[in-house]
Motif scaffolding. Structure first.
Motif, PDB file in Angstrom:
ATOM      1  N   ASP A 216      10.731  -0.375 -20.594  1.00 32.59           N
ATOM      2  CA  ASP A 216       9.981   0.082 -19.427  1.00 32.59           C
ATOM      3  C   ASP A 216       8.510   0.364 -19.721  1.00 32.59           C
ATOM      4  O   ASP A 216       7.753   0.731 -18.815  1.00 32.59           O
ATOM      5  N   GLY A 217       8.080   0.192 -20.956  1.00 33.36           N
ATOM      6  CA  GLY A 217       6.691   0.428 -21.313  1.00 33.36           C
ATOM      7  C   GLY A 217       6.294   1.889 -21.336  1.00 33.36           C
ATOM      8  O   GLY A 217       5.104   2.213 -21.456  1.00 33.36           O
ATOM      9  N   GLU A 218       7.269   2.782 -21.282  1.00 38.18           N
ATOM     10  CA  GLU A 218       6.966   4.207 -21.285  1.00 38.18           C
ATOM     11  C   GLU A 218       6.844   4.762 -22.694  1.00 38.18           C
ATOM     12  O   GLU A 218       6.144   5.750 -22.926  1.00 38.18           O
ATOM     13  N   TYR A 219       7.508   4.110 -23.656  1.00 41.18           N
ATOM     14  CA  TYR A 219       7.523   4.604 -25.032  1.00 41.18           C
ATOM     15  C   TYR A 219       7.043   3.504 -25.994  1.00 41.18           C
ATOM     16  O   TYR A 219       7.315   2.306 -25.788  1.00 41.18           O
ATOM     17  N   PHE A 220       6.366   3.944 -27.050  1.00 40.58           N
ATOM     18  CA  PHE A 220       5.994   3.027 -28.131  1.00 40.58           C
ATOM     19  C   PHE A 220       6.471   3.618 -29.450  1.00 40.58           C
ATOM     20  O   PHE A 220       6.249   4.800 -29.732  1.00 40.58           O
ATOM     21  N   PHE A 221       7.144   2.780 -30.252  1.00 41.52           N
ATOM     22  CA  PHE A 221       7.660   3.186 -31.554  1.00 41.52           C
ATOM     23  C   PHE A 221       6.730   2.652 -32.645  1.00 41.52           C
ATOM     24  O   PHE A 221       6.278   1.507 -32.591  1.00 41.52           O
ATOM     25  N   TYR A 222       6.451   3.469 -33.664  1.00 37.43           N
ATOM     26  CA  TYR A 222       5.551   3.073 -34.737  1.00 37.43           C
ATOM     27  C   TYR A 222       6.014   3.712 -36.043  1.00 37.43           C
ATOM     28  O   TYR A 222       6.869   4.613 -36.055  1.00 37.43           O
ATOM     29  N   SER A 223       5.435   3.256 -37.150  1.00 37.51           N
ATOM     30  CA  SER A 223       5.789   3.821 -38.458  1.00 37.51           C
ATOM     31  C   SER A 223       4.564   4.427 -39.129  1.00 37.51           C
ATOM     32  O   SER A 223       3.421   4.065 -38.834  1.00 37.51           O
ATOM     33  N   THR A 224       4.808   5.367 -40.030  1.00 39.49           N
ATOM     34  CA  THR A 224       3.751   6.001 -40.814  1.00 39.49           C
ATOM     35  C   THR A 224       4.115   5.944 -42.295  1.00 39.49           C
ATOM     36  O   THR A 224       5.281   5.731 -42.653  1.00 39.49           O
ATOM     37  N   VAL A 225       3.102   6.163 -43.150  1.00 33.53           N
ATOM     38  CA  VAL A 225       3.306   6.075 -44.593  1.00 33.53           C
ATOM     39  C   VAL A 225       3.219   7.456 -45.234  1.00 33.53           C
ATOM     40  O   VAL A 225       2.602   8.375 -44.692  1.00 33.53           O
ATOM     41  N   ASP A 226       3.844   7.585 -46.413  1.00 30.02           N
ATOM     42  CA  ASP A 226       3.749   8.833 -47.168  1.00 30.02           C
ATOM     43  C   ASP A 226       2.580   8.754 -48.140  1.00 30.02           C
ATOM     44  O   ASP A 226       1.777   7.809 -48.104  1.00 30.02           O
ATOM     45  N   ASP A 227       2.457   9.734 -49.030  1.00 34.11           N
ATOM     46  CA  ASP A 227       1.328   9.785 -49.960  1.00 34.11           C
ATOM     47  C   ASP A 227       1.325   8.611 -50.933  1.00 34.11           C
ATOM     48  O   ASP A 227       0.278   8.266 -51.500  1.00 34.11           O
ATOM     49  N   ALA A 228       2.499   8.016 -51.144  1.00 30.36           N
ATOM     50  CA  ALA A 228       2.599   6.857 -52.035  1.00 30.36           C
ATOM     51  C   ALA A 228       2.424   5.551 -51.278  1.00 30.36           C
ATOM     52  O   ALA A 228       2.768   4.486 -51.791  1.00 30.36           O
TER      53      ALA A 228
END
Length: 713
Positions: A216-228
């Motif tokens: 529905d275009g209401e949500y976007f999923f993404y990823s993030t990185v840690d210190d490494a």
């Protein structure tokens, strides 16, 4: 080292008759030795240049600047040649151009470049039927064009720019995009309402590549990185909401990284975790974005890799359980443990990826050192596409339109420019949509390409791809640039290059050594060049160098080696292993301090890399093996050829300190050279970001190489 001592120290020891111009040679900077001792498995490792790892230390920055000044002085005589090569690249390139439009819902999307502009402009036009709009020869805008995103505008005021996420919502109304102004591959996520052209107030810092929209275009999923620098978390963002983003998955095993994507059918979200040897996938209906991801199949099992796509009432699955070169099949959506085979395993064919469309599957494969494509209908019957050239690379472009009845693919060879085709599935016909223009009257018939086979030290036949001007004879008189990589099952397939023409037209032979550790010959080729088999990568390259000489395509005093990243490790290793075989070595962002890096789990990507190189921190045998080949550890008091190392200050994959330390040790411990270090102070792993900046950088590398051959015009 302090600014006052920069430029003081030992002069390179250059043997009589060394290849390369030494006119105007100045005293190189010296990195002060501050011995750091590290204990591992009862072995005391002395690291005299560990202080160069600290980018926050002003002395380190001053030293890098001093090295840049020295390199510039040593290559001052090459400025006219660099300018000539840059002009050649520019003259051969159609600067104002359009990519072939790709269908996405109600739109045809494409990129446009403009003369004088560093970066692409992303555009779209309304679709009117299934046929892509006609492209003009001069690259002018299409009628009804809508500019979605102009990278040149985003890059204004910045020395570096890179685009990460670039993803349309399912309805095509909103664009998610990520920007990086440093080169560290940590992006700021933004959203643009394409109905108004304005950015929304939503902004997320520290986002990695990739992402996925809900239906529905209401949500976007993404990823993030840690210190490494490991992608370890997947988040859900609600557009326009002041609520905190929701963590939907966290990968706690440091050997694994994770990401999220939307299936081509736009029916399912896939949350994937991968290590170098193991995969795990979870899925969620795209119209239920706040639901819970469901584990696919049997879950995580060490050594089992898989990827999935969605088609109708089934998931298409590519996996390697009891099938080293992978097998293709499917499971029902309702029972993901029940597998039915579609394409069986073959010892001579590596299945690499699959894309599911409504009426067919497109399988990317490789056999006998060449890529290929197989079309598989929904019942499992298939046929392979055929191509005529002795060397080529072909790959599906995997367009986003699920109901497409043709397959968009990319084709090129070492003499044929990049071409975009549409393959009609029903009629089995290829339709050329566009071939990359090479200006100035380029004629493929003026060049020749060949496949050679070198015999490795253990008898293995190693493929080599070569290209040269048609009038170049294999009589031992030609200079040659030999490229290699050989890690991560990454294949360096035959490809076309406009900058390379500046070598070929000066009579240089260009060759790619498809050494073990890559994936050119299937999974076993990779397995035979990793972990405790890693040295095969290095000895294969030396065997390829010897074969180029023995077959008459070069001579030892005219053979230059080049490689980057893990291929830079290869350059460092062969420099120690066989320095007399090469007239010079160009190492780009080289992984040359490999032992110290893989010993330190706090450094970016180290734990992930243990499945590739081994774990020297906990395994004494791996430690001893890596120490025996690590370039930085094995510099010897012998004559080395001239070496150019190119790196970037903000590189998160291979730290700038690796070539900096290596160059310092070469200067102190080795003979020969000169040893040059060039650091881009505003760039990341891929070097400078704008296309003109990248051309200047490549012109520098090519001019340095041509100088070794005595070709300075």
């Amino acid at each position: 080292m302090t600014p006052e001592t920069a430029g003081q120290g030992l002069v390179d020891r250059v043997p009589a008759g060394a290849v390369g111009s030494l006119i105007g040679m100045q005293t190189p900077p010296t990195a002060n030795r501050h011995d750091t001792v590290r204990e591992h498995h009862g072995d005391a490792v002395v690291d005299p240049y560990a202080w160069l790892e600290n980018a926050e230390n002003s002395e380190t920055i001053d030293y890098l600047k001093a090295e840049n000044a020295y390199t510039e002085s040593m290559t001052e005589h090459l400025k006219p040649l660099r300018e000539s090569i840059f002009d050649e690249i520019k003259r051969r390139t159609q600067e104002t151009d359009l990519s072939v439009p790709v269908r996405k819902g109600d739109w045809w999307t494409y990129n446009r470049t403009m003369e004088g502009k560093q970066y692409p402009i992303h555009c779209r036009v309304k679709a009117n039927g299934d046929t892509p709009p006609e492209l003009s020869e001069n690259g002018s805008p299409l009628p009804g064009e809508e500019i979605v995103l102009d990278q040149n505008v985003l890059a204004e005021g910045h020395d570096f720019f890179s685009l990460g996420v670039y993803d349309f919502s399912v309805d095509g109304n909103v664009l998610a995009y990520g920007v990086d102004f440093a080169g560290n591959e940590r992006f700021t996520l933004r959203f643009r309402d394409l109905r108004t052209g304005d950015d929304l107030s939503d902004s997320v810092l520290g986002v990695f590549y990739g992402g996925a929209w809900s239906a529905d275009g209401e949500y976007f999923f993404y990823s993030t990185v840690d210190d490494a620098w490991r992608p370890h978390q997947v988040w859900r963002h609600r557009l326009g909401s002041s609520e905190d983003d929701v963590l939907v998955f966290e990968e706690t095993d440091e050997r694994f990284w994770c990401g999220v994507e939307l299936s081509r059918s736009e029916k399912y979200l896939f949350c994937e975790s991968h290590s170098k040897i193991t995969s795990e996938v979870r899925f969620l209906a795209a119209d239920d974005p706040t639901g819970e991801f469901v584990l696919f199949g049997h879950g995580r099992r060490t050594g089992i890799e898989l990827s999935i796509d969605h088609q109708g009432d089934r998931f298409i699955v590519l996996h390697n359980e009891d099938a080293p070169n992978f097998v293709l099949g499917y499971t029902p959506v309702t029972d993901t443990t029940a597998f039915t085979e579609l394409v069986p395993h073959r010892d001579d064919t590596r299945l690499e990826s699959v894309a599911a469309f409504d009426g067919y599957l497109a399988v990317s494969l490789r056999r006998n050192g060449l890529t290929g494509i197989r079309i598989v209908d929904n019942a499992g019957a298939g046929h392979d596409l055929a191509f005529d050239e002795v060397l080529y690379s072909v790959s599906p472009m995997f367009g986003p339109e699920y109901h497409a009845t043709s397959l968009r693919l990319s084709y090129q060879s070492m003499v044929s420019p990049d071409s975009v085709y549409d393959y009609d599935i029903a009629g089995r016909e290829l339709l050329l949509r566009k071939q990359k223009a090479v200006l100035g009257g380029y004629d493929p018939a003026a060049y020749q390409q060949h496949r050679l086979w070198a015999t490795a030290s253990d008898g293995t036949q190693v493929p080599i791809s070569i290209v040269a001007r048609a009038d170049v004879a294999a009589d031992g008189s030609a200079p040659c640039l030999l490229y290699g990589y050989g890690s991560y099952e990454t294949s360096i397939d035959p490809y076309f290059s406009i900058p390379r023409l500046s070598l070929l037209d000066r009579g240089v032979v260009y060759a790619i050594a498809h050494v073990r550790g890559g994936g050119e010959m299937g999974r076993h080729w990779y397995e035979d060049g990793k972990l405790l088999n890693k040295k095969n990568t290095f000895t294969d390259f030396v065997s390829c160098a010897d074969h180029m000489v023995e077959s008459g395509w070069s001579a030892p005093d005219k053979l230059v080696a080049r490689g980057g990243s893990a291929g830079g490790l290869l350059m460092g290793a062969v420099a120690n292993l066989a320095p007399s075989r090469f007239a010079g070595i160009c190492a780009q962002v080289p992984f040359v301090d490999s032992l110290n890096t893989i010993l330190d789990p706090t450094k970016p990507l180290t734990v992930i890399e243990w499945d590739e190189w081994g774990d020297p921190l906990h395994d004494a045998d791996v430690y001893a093996y890596m120490k025996s080949y690590a370039p930085y550890e094995n510099v010897a008091d012998v004559a080395y050829p001239p070496i150019l190392s190119v790196t970037s200050l903000n590189d998160t994959r291979v730290g700038f300190h690796e070539p900096a330390k290596w160059t310092a040790r070469l200067r102190h411990d080795a003979q020969g050279g000169p040893f040059l270090l060039k650091t881009e102070m505003e760039a990341g792993h891929g070097g400078r970001s704008g296309r003109y900046d990248a051309w200047h950088e490549e012109a520098f590398n090519l001019a340095w190489t041509l100088d070794l051959y005595g070709l300075r015009e």
